[in-house]
Design a protein around this motif. Structure first.
Motif, PDB file in Angstrom:
ATOM      1  N   ALA A 242       0.849  -1.195   0.000  1.00 55.49           N
ATOM      2  CA  ALA A 242       0.000   0.000   0.000  1.00 55.49           C
ATOM      3  C   ALA A 242       0.881   1.240   0.000  1.00 55.49           C
ATOM      4  N   PRO A 243       0.342   2.384  -0.409  1.00 53.37           N
ATOM      5  CA  PRO A 243       1.156   3.605  -0.442  1.00 53.37           C
ATOM      6  C   PRO A 243       1.584   4.105   0.933  1.00 53.37           C
ATOM      7  N   TYR A 244       0.883   3.728   1.993  1.00 50.63           N
ATOM      8  CA  TYR A 244       1.290   4.166   3.327  1.00 50.63           C
ATOM      9  C   TYR A 244       2.368   3.264   3.931  1.00 50.63           C
ATOM     10  N   SER A 245       2.505   2.034   3.382  1.00 52.15           N
ATOM     11  CA  SER A 245       3.462   1.073   3.948  1.00 52.15           C
ATOM     12  C   SER A 245       4.657   0.810   3.036  1.00 52.15           C
ATOM     13  N   THR A 246       4.637   1.354   1.826  1.00 50.24           N
ATOM     14  CA  THR A 246       5.705   1.137   0.854  1.00 50.24           C
ATOM     15  C   THR A 246       6.270   2.489   0.424  1.00 50.24           C
ATOM     16  N   SER A 247       7.583   2.599   0.453  1.00 54.49           N
ATOM     17  CA  SER A 247       8.211   3.878   0.110  1.00 54.49           C
ATOM     18  C   SER A 247       8.028   4.214  -1.366  1.00 54.49           C
ATOM     19  N   LYS A 248       8.169   5.476  -1.690  1.00 58.45           N
ATOM     20  CA  LYS A 248       8.095   5.916  -3.082  1.00 58.45           C
ATOM     21  C   LYS A 248       9.120   5.155  -3.919  1.00 58.45           C
ATOM     22  N   GLU A 249      10.326   5.005  -3.394  1.00 54.63           N
ATOM     23  CA  GLU A 249      11.388   4.300  -4.124  1.00 54.63           C
ATOM     24  C   GLU A 249      10.967   2.871  -4.476  1.00 54.63           C
ATOM     25  N   ASN A 250      10.396   2.151  -3.505  1.00 60.04           N
ATOM     26  CA  ASN A 250      10.027   0.766  -3.756  1.00 60.04           C
ATOM     27  C   ASN A 250       8.751   0.640  -4.588  1.00 60.04           C
ATOM     28  N   LEU A 251       7.879   1.621  -4.492  1.00 58.03           N
ATOM     29  CA  LEU A 251       6.719   1.628  -5.387  1.00 58.03           C
ATOM     30  C   LEU A 251       7.165   1.732  -6.838  1.00 58.03           C
TER      31      LEU A 251
ATOM     32  N   LEU B 219      -0.502  -5.288  -8.193  1.00 66.78           N
ATOM     33  CA  LEU B 219      -1.594  -5.354  -7.226  1.00 66.78           C
ATOM     34  C   LEU B 219      -1.225  -4.515  -6.017  1.00 66.78           C
ATOM     35  N   ILE B 220      -2.109  -3.629  -5.594  1.00 64.88           N
ATOM     36  CA  ILE B 220      -1.814  -2.763  -4.456  1.00 64.88           C
ATOM     37  C   ILE B 220      -3.105  -2.373  -3.748  1.00 64.88           C
ATOM     38  N   HIS B 221      -3.044  -2.319  -2.425  1.00 60.95           N
ATOM     39  CA  HIS B 221      -4.183  -1.824  -1.642  1.00 60.95           C
ATOM     40  C   HIS B 221      -4.153  -0.299  -1.672  1.00 60.95           C
ATOM     41  N   VAL B 222      -5.286   0.311  -1.993  1.00 60.31           N
ATOM     42  CA  VAL B 222      -5.368   1.778  -2.020  1.00 60.31           C
ATOM     43  C   VAL B 222      -6.659   2.225  -1.340  1.00 60.31           C
ATOM     44  N   ALA B 223      -6.522   3.163  -0.403  1.00 64.86           N
ATOM     45  CA  ALA B 223      -7.688   3.797   0.234  1.00 64.86           C
ATOM     46  C   ALA B 223      -8.653   2.773   0.812  1.00 64.86           C
ATOM     47  N   GLU B 224      -8.111   1.765   1.487  1.00 66.44           N
ATOM     48  CA  GLU B 224      -8.961   0.732   2.082  1.00 66.44           C
ATOM     49  C   GLU B 224      -9.733   1.265   3.288  1.00 66.44           C
ATOM     50  N   THR B 225      -9.069   2.075   4.105  1.00 63.80           N
ATOM     51  CA  THR B 225      -9.695   2.568   5.335  1.00 63.80           C
ATOM     52  C   THR B 225      -9.648   4.083   5.406  1.00 63.80           C
ATOM     53  N   GLN B 226     -10.473   4.626   6.253  1.00 62.29           N
ATOM     54  CA  GLN B 226     -10.464   6.073   6.468  1.00 62.29           C
ATOM     55  C   GLN B 226      -9.135   6.506   7.088  1.00 62.29           C
ATOM     56  N   TRP B 227      -8.588   5.649   7.968  1.00 64.61           N
ATOM     57  CA  TRP B 227      -7.276   5.950   8.558  1.00 64.61           C
ATOM     58  C   TRP B 227      -6.232   6.119   7.468  1.00 64.61           C
TER      59      TRP B 227
ATOM     60  N   PHE C 120      -6.655   6.875   4.287  1.00 62.09           N
ATOM     61  CA  PHE C 120      -6.948   8.100   3.531  1.00 62.09           C
ATOM     62  C   PHE C 120      -6.365   9.317   4.254  1.00 62.09           C
ATOM     63  N   ASN C 121      -6.632   9.407   5.551  1.00 64.33           N
ATOM     64  CA  ASN C 121      -6.142  10.554   6.332  1.00 64.33           C
ATOM     65  C   ASN C 121      -4.629  10.530   6.490  1.00 64.33           C
ATOM     66  N   GLU C 122      -4.050   9.336   6.626  1.00 64.81           N
ATOM     67  CA  GLU C 122      -2.605   9.214   6.789  1.00 64.81           C
ATOM     68  C   GLU C 122      -1.863   9.707   5.548  1.00 64.81           C
ATOM     69  N   ILE C 123      -2.324   9.314   4.378  1.00 65.48           N
ATOM     70  CA  ILE C 123      -1.696   9.761   3.134  1.00 65.48           C
ATOM     71  C   ILE C 123      -1.862  11.267   2.966  1.00 65.48           C
ATOM     72  N   LEU C 124      -3.042  11.765   3.308  1.00 65.39           N
ATOM     73  CA  LEU C 124      -3.296  13.203   3.203  1.00 65.39           C
ATOM     74  C   LEU C 124      -2.370  13.990   4.130  1.00 65.39           C
ATOM     75  N   ASN C 125      -2.197  13.507   5.348  1.00 65.86           N
ATOM     76  CA  ASN C 125      -1.334  14.195   6.312  1.00 65.86           C
ATOM     77  C   ASN C 125       0.140  14.076   5.945  1.00 65.86           C
ATOM     78  N   ARG C 126       0.512  12.921   5.401  1.00 71.32           N
ATOM     79  CA  ARG C 126       1.921  12.661   5.111  1.00 71.32           C
ATOM     80  C   ARG C 126       2.385  13.337   3.821  1.00 71.32           C
ATOM     81  N   TYR C 127       1.538  13.322   2.809  1.00 73.88           N
ATOM     82  CA  TYR C 127       1.956  13.800   1.489  1.00 73.88           C
ATOM     83  C   TYR C 127       1.144  14.993   0.971  1.00 73.88           C
TER      84      TYR C 127
END
Length: 280
Positions: A29-38, A53-61, A63-70
């Motif tokens: 998922a984008p929150y658990s995998t670095s940009k480099e490894n993606l 295959l990748i998990h994207v926006a599975e949970t509200q957490w 969604f908010n984590e990616i928004l806060n981080r990036y």
């Protein structure tokens, strides 16, 4: 991560072109995998022409984590770093903002809808009907056994249809025909095999499931699509064919030593009980 990427590439080399195994690259998922490894994962997929295959926006957490981080929504972030393409299958996609729909469609990303997993984990209900109306390809999945115990695609069709009707309070949302297409043709398109799989046509691979109508609950039949989605059970499956070869027929597994499989599963069960439950 580097060892995992090397193993992934080695696995793909071994199975590209295999009749029964279709390999893919699967960063979590984008929150658990670095940009480099993606981007390294994307490079491998592009090199061998396999899906991502990748998990994207599975949970509200998430969604908010990616928004806060990036400072961006999940699909916005993946688009910004150049990760998205027609090879990407985005699992779940429950928490997606409407402005991301165009990003998904423009990059020809497919969505893998996993309704029973999303329900069991209380992740939410994905806007599947809106995706379809927007022209986004949506396939149907089960997720893994950790979050969806039986992996029953027939049950998954029924649940998907019911949840969309509840989400939009509309009994016509996600019809039986549409969800059947998600489970067949759309899935083939998602993995890049739309010209070979997904529908029964001359020249395509004969991948099919035979379902019996010889039980009381399967009669009468007025609409085959409605019957498959709302009435059929896994126990009604009498045969499964892959590329013209039966791999299961009338209770017989043609390619598996089922007793060995049961034995192996029991050993795993005993190990899990020993490690987690102290043998109880």
């Amino acid at each position: 991560p580097q060892k995992v990427l090397e193993f992934t590439e080695s696995f793909i080399k071994d199975f590209v072109g295999n009749e029964y195994i279709y390999p893919a690259v699967a960063p979590h998922a984008p929150y658990s995998t670095s940009k480099e490894n993606l981007l390294k994962s994307k490079g491998i997929a592009d090199k061998y022409g396999v899906p991502i295959l990748i998990h994207v926006a599975e949970t509200q957490w998430e969604f908010n984590e990616i928004l806060n981080r990036y400072g961006a929504h999940p699909f916005e972030y993946l688009n910004r770093i150049g990760f998205l393409s027609e090879r990407v299958i985005a699992a779940h996609s429950v928490w997606v903002d409407e402005k991301e729909f165009e990003i998904i469609k423009k990059n020809k990303v497919s969505i893998s809808h996993n309704p029973e997993s999303n329900a069991k984990l209380a992740s939410g209900i994905a806007p599947v009907q809106e995706f379809l109306d927007y022209g986004i390809n949506v396939a149907l999945g089960t997720d893994g056994a950790c979050s969806n115990n039986n992996l029953d695609i027939i049950e998954e069709m029924r649940t998907a249809s019911f949840l969309q009707k509840i989400k939009y309070m509309n009994p016509e949302s996600l019809s039986a025909r549409d969800v059947f297409k998600m489970a067949t043709e759309n899935g083939a398109i998602a993995i890049g095999l739309g010209e070979k799989l997904g529908t029964l046509k001359p020249g395509k691979w004969a991948d099919l499931v035979v379902i019996s109508l010889n039980t009381p609950h399967m009669n009468p039949v007025f609409d085959p699509y409605s019957h498959l989605v709302y009435v059929a059970k896994a126990s009604d499956v009498k045969a499964t064919m892959v590329n013209g070869k039966f791999i299961y027929e009338n209770g017989e597994y043609k390619t598996l030593d089922i007793e060995k499989v049961r034995k192996d599963i029991k050993e795993i069960e005993d190990l899990v009980k020993k490690v987690i439950f102290n043998g109880d």
